[in-house]
Design an enzyme around this catalytic site. Structure first.
Site, PDB file in Angstrom:
ATOM      1  N   ASP A  53       0.834  -1.204   0.000  1.00 49.77           N
ATOM      2  CA  ASP A  53       0.000   0.000   0.000  1.00 49.77           C
ATOM      3  C   ASP A  53       0.873   1.259   0.000  1.00 49.77           C
ATOM      4  OD1 ASP A  53      -2.219  -1.634   0.250  1.00 49.77           O
ATOM      5  OD2 ASP A  53      -2.227  -1.497   2.441  1.00 49.77           O
TER       6      ASP A  53
HETATM    7  N1  URA Z   1      -1.239  -6.050   3.873  1.00 48.40           N
HETATM    8  C1  URA Z   1      -1.739  -4.803   3.882  1.00 48.40           C
HETATM    9  O1  URA Z   1      -2.775  -4.548   4.485  1.00 48.40           O
HETATM   10  N2  URA Z   1      -1.064  -3.849   3.230  1.00 48.40           N
HETATM   11  C2  URA Z   1       0.099  -4.060   2.587  1.00 48.40           C
HETATM   12  O2  URA Z   1       0.664  -3.133   2.013  1.00 48.40           O
HETATM   13  C3  URA Z   1       0.605  -5.378   2.568  1.00 48.40           C
HETATM   14  C4  URA Z   1      -0.084  -6.350   3.230  1.00 48.40           C
END
Ligand code: URA
Length: 247
Positions: A107
């Protein structure tokens, strides 16, 4: 990484002919891009995504296969381009000429280990659920999850109608307001870690991926990358993470 280039340059780089000669071939209608004959000069193509045929044969470029581990900072997107103009991870790969792409995603506000490669087969192997590549994250969450919540996360909880696969979860630090938890999962559903903690009532405040299998960041600084060797690649497929102590 967006690596558009002129068609004649691509053909020349692939050893088909000189650029001038390549222009002649294009004008003669001997070159196709994604199945379509291109005769106009100056056509931009992305060799990583498009297929070029010369006399109906696929044109390949000899490109070294590279494997890179980046410590992604927050605020960078893991896509190869961003219509909203946000910073993209490939802009951190100064000096890398190969057309690498991220293996999976993180993310925008997640930092940590991100693999990039131009080896599509390896990327596929890492991402395929049947290979169960373990990913370990450090999550700072609101509050202190109860033992029952932690066990539920380990066993599997319902997320969007599907139970999560078994995970390993361990509290690293805690205080009254929040806890830092190490969690290892092998699925790769979108925003999975955040959704898992949200589901047990402890929203994630910050998230960092520490490792793929046994391949950790070690001392890699945020925003920096290093090249991986075969030995490192093997660690990705290790069935246990070295980052969690035995219970
Ligand atoms: N899980 C998440 O919620 N975000 C990420 O970036 C990676 C794994």
């Amino acid at each position: 990484m967006n690596k558009e280039m002129r068609l004649q340059k691509f053909l020349a780089g692939a050893g088909i002919a000189s650029r001038r000669k390549a222009e002649e071939y294009i004008a003669q209608g001997r070159v196709k891009v994604d199945g379509k004959v291109i005769t106009a000069m100056g056509q931009q193509i992305d060799p990583g995504r498009q297929t070029v045929l010369f006399d109906n044969k696929v044109v390949r470029t000899e490109e070294k296969t590279v494997y890179i581990l980046l410590n992604k900072p927050k605020g960078y997107v893991t896509t190869l381009s961003d219509p909203q103009g946000r910073p993209i991870v490939s802009s951190l790969l100064q000096g890398i000429k190969e057309r690498v792409f991220p293996v999976g995603r993180l993310d925008l506000d997640t930092e940590g280990a991100l693999l990039l490669t131009n080896d599509g087969d390896l990327a596929q192997k890492i991402l395929h659920p049947s290979n169960e590549v373990f990913k370990t994250y450090e999550a700072r969450v609101t509050g202190i999850p109860s033992t029952a919540s932690l066990r539920a996360l380990e066993k599997g909880i319902m997320l969007e109608g599907k139970e999560t696969a078994p995970a390993r979860v361990q509290i690293k630090r805690k205080n009254k307001q929040n806890s830092v938890i190490i969690i290892t999962i092998h699925e790769g559903r979108k925003r999975q870690v955040k959704k898992m903690f949200q589901a047990v009532g402890h929203p994630v405040q910050s998230l960092k991926r520490l490792a793929y299998g046994r391949l950790g960041l070690d001392n890699l600084e945020v925003g920096k990358f290093r090249f991986l060797r075969q030995n490192d690649i093997k660690k990705i497929f290790a069935k246990k993470s070295s980052l969690q102590t035995k219970k």
